[in-house]
Scaffold this active site. Structure first.
Site, PDB file in Angstrom:
ATOM      1  N   ASP A 245      15.573 -44.921   0.714  1.00 41.75           N
ATOM      2  CA  ASP A 245      14.902 -45.357   1.934  1.00 41.75           C
ATOM      3  C   ASP A 245      15.887 -46.099   2.842  1.00 41.75           C
ATOM      4  O   ASP A 245      17.037 -45.669   2.969  1.00 41.75           O
ATOM      5  CB  ASP A 245      13.720 -46.256   1.538  1.00 41.75           C
ATOM      6  CG  ASP A 245      12.568 -46.185   2.512  1.00 41.75           C
ATOM      7  OD1 ASP A 245      12.715 -46.704   3.628  1.00 41.75           O
ATOM      8  OD2 ASP A 245      11.517 -45.628   2.158  1.00 41.75           O
TER       9      ASP A 245
ATOM     10  N   SER B  32       3.796 -43.364   3.535  1.00 40.03           N
ATOM     11  CA  SER B  32       4.956 -44.080   3.000  1.00 40.03           C
ATOM     12  C   SER B  32       4.526 -45.200   2.071  1.00 40.03           C
ATOM     13  O   SER B  32       5.270 -45.586   1.167  1.00 40.03           O
ATOM     14  CB  SER B  32       5.786 -44.677   4.140  1.00 40.03           C
ATOM     15  OG  SER B  32       6.532 -43.697   4.806  1.00 40.03           O
TER      16      SER B  32
ATOM     17  N   HIS C   7      11.210 -51.147   5.877  1.00 39.12           N
ATOM     18  CA  HIS C   7      10.428 -50.063   5.278  1.00 39.12           C
ATOM     19  C   HIS C   7      10.740 -49.898   3.791  1.00 39.12           C
ATOM     20  O   HIS C   7       9.832 -49.814   2.947  1.00 39.12           O
ATOM     21  CB  HIS C   7      10.701 -48.769   6.044  1.00 39.12           C
ATOM     22  CG  HIS C   7       9.831 -47.619   5.666  1.00 39.12           C
ATOM     23  ND1 HIS C   7      10.129 -46.778   4.615  1.00 39.12           N
ATOM     24  CD2 HIS C   7       8.669 -47.147   6.203  1.00 39.12           C
ATOM     25  CE1 HIS C   7       9.197 -45.844   4.528  1.00 39.12           C
ATOM     26  NE2 HIS C   7       8.296 -46.042   5.485  1.00 39.12           N
TER      27      HIS C   7
END
Length: 536
Positions: free
Chosen positions: A192, A390, A224
């Site tokens: 990521d 996600s 994230h």
């Protein structure tokens, strides 16, 4: 009469054996008795000395049968005369002969005292032990897994949801049932934007794996990746609370990157996993159960990214990928279309498909993905609430790590869990909650992830199979009622907390009333936003 008996026994005692070369010696073998067992009267087990071979043993056993037969003939004569009780004076003679490997030659039988005295003084006999009553060992009933899970109170709703079968309610919306060993021995590669590895929720279990983009820093400048890592393995926010997290940075701080960098990240994870497998087999790493990977990213359909992910699965990595956020067919996106990975769609608090979640036959399972709270960047304690597939995918990556850790121990403490990614994927789907979600398009599996309710017996979880949700006449109305109920429950909790804060503040300052007003305003705004999203 008494003298007759004694004379008869005395005569029998001095009678010489007539079988073969048997002789009597002065050194008698001991008669052993157990101090804590019930002895059987006149029953004995005899062990020969080491020098006795099979032929000598057979000769001895013929001899003892002859001695016993002679004694029985004499007793029979005495019984005829009424001098012996025919019931209480019964001796059966040779019962068993033993030849246990090369270390135990002997026999057992039921003999009178005179016969056993002859046996004691025989030069081939090492020891005699009284036969005893034996029983099965005391045992406890084997109890099925009673499922005594650990309980995390105040848990994010996503964790609570994967640990309960039915829709969340007042009593379950913030309670996560789990096994404390979940994730132990498992490495989780989060491919990521990186991970805030110093965050307190990782308890030192987060590590920097590799930064793939050229000239980039070993930090998560986006948040994230940190959020995903927290859902996988955070102490408070994670599904598998003992897993090791490895940051594999393939996206820059703006959340974008190249497909070639992503494939390089997959390659790094596969090679790292292979190295850990070798370390475990060589005895350099103890308790290693395997590796999982999470990839909450994607783009248009690309054959090579799907191929790379499938190859990583073939190499032994249990892979979770996000289905995508375009409310479209996941088969048109990569790595969502990778057949061997677990492709994850997003669900909402009210058990509907999240409005943005991709769907279709390439979607394998759903997990919570709307308004998910987890770790963040900026400090060691930062948190954030965001939404997307996600956020759903790391619930599954964490669950794969969780189930890996529950695999029974193998013969070697260094060995891997024997379950393959293919089998674990099938089991994950098999035990899911079926039919609970609404707004699921045709040809899309209606399966919501489940962690076994906190049970630690993996085979018990799998053997029970899936769970079909109870039918509801008007599910949309019922789900709306559930959200309303949850809204009241969460608001109540906020009010209780704010009341405690105000009470503490009133003892320190005269501004308690103003503080109370600010707290309630903040609560109202947060609830309005939260349930506005949940009702979409």
């Amino acid at each position: 009469m008494k003298s007759v008996i004694l004379l008869s026994l005395a005569a029998c005692a001095v009678a010489a054996p007539t079988a073969g070369v048997e002789t009597i010696h002065d050194g008698a073998a001991p008669i052993l008795s157990s101090s804590n067992a019930e002895a059987i009267p006149n029953a004995y087990i005899i062990k020969f000395k080491k020098h006795v071979d099979h032929k000598s043993a057979a000769d001895h056993q013929m001899w003892i049968q002859k001695v016993h037969g002679e004694r029985e003939d004499e007793r029979l004569e005495l019984r005829k005369r009424g001098l012996f009780d025919s019931v209480n004076d019964a001796f059966t003679g040779l019962k068993h002969t033993y030849n246990v490997g090369s270390g135990f030659l002997g026999y057992a039988g039921h003999f009178d005292e005179e016969t056993i005295e002859k046996v004691r003084r025989h030069p081939d006999v090492e020891a005699i032990e009284r036969d005893t009553i034996v029983h099965t060992m005391r045992y406890e009933e084997v109890k099925k897994d009673e499922c005594n899970p650990d309980l995390e109170k105040g848990a994010p709703w996503g964790l609570s949801r994967v640990s309960h079968r039915e829709s969340l309610s007042f009593s379950t919306y913030n309670k996560y049932l789990y096994s404390a060993e979940g994730g132990e021995g498992v490495d989780a590669y989060v491919i990521d934007t990186g991970t805030n590895i110093d965050h307190v929720d990782f308890e030192g279990r987060a590590h920097w794996g590799k930064t793939i983009p050229a000239n980039d820093q070993d930090i998560d400048g986006n948040g994230h990746g940190t959020h995903c890592s927290g859902t996988v393995a955070g102490k408070k926010y994670g599904v598998a609370k003992k897993a090791q997290v490895y940051a594999v940075k393939v996206l820059k701080s703006n959340g974008s990157g190249t497909m070639s960098d992503v494939i390089a990240g997959v390659d790094f994870a596969a090679k790292s996993h292979k190295a850990q497998v070798s370390a475990a087999k060589d005895g350099k790493r103890k308790g290693f159960k395997g590796s999982v990977a999470n990839m909450s990213l994607g783009g248009g359909k690309t054959t090579l990214l799907d191929a790379a992910v499938n190859a990583a699965v073939d190499a032994g990595i249990h892979f979770a990928v996000a289905a995508g956020n375009d409310n479209a067919d996941a088969c048109n996106y990569s790595p969502a279309a990778a057949a061997k990975a677990v492709t994850v769609g997003a669900s909402a608090l009210d058990d509907s498909r999240a409005y943005f979640s991709n769907w279709g036959k390439c979607t394998d399972i759903f997990a919570p993905g709307l308004n998910i709270q987890s770790t963040w960047i900026g400090s060691k304690t930062a948190i954030n609430t965001i939404s997307g597939t996600s956020m759903a995918s790391p619930h599954i990556a964490g669950l794969l790590a969780y189930y890996l850790s529950l695999q029974p121990a193998s013969d070697s403490e260094y060995s891997l869990a024997t379950i393959t990614p293919e089998k674990l994927k099938a089991d994950l789907i098999k035990v899911g909650t079926v039919g609970i979600l609404t707004d699921i398009p045709k040809d899309t599996p209606n399966v919501l992830a489940w962690n076994g309710g906190g049970c630690s017996n993996y085979f018990e979880i799998v053997s029970k199979g899936g769970y079909k949700a109870k039918a509801q006449a008007d599910k949309s109305s019922s789900l709306l009622d559930s959200v309303t109920e949850l809204e009241k429950a969460i608001e109540h909790d906020f009010r209780v907390i704010s009341g405690k804060v105000v009470k503490e503040a009133s003892s320190m300052t005269g501004q308690a009333e103003k503080l109370s007003e600010k707290i309630h305003q903040a609560v109202d705004e947060e609830l309005k936003h939260f349930f506005g999203e949940a009702r979409v």
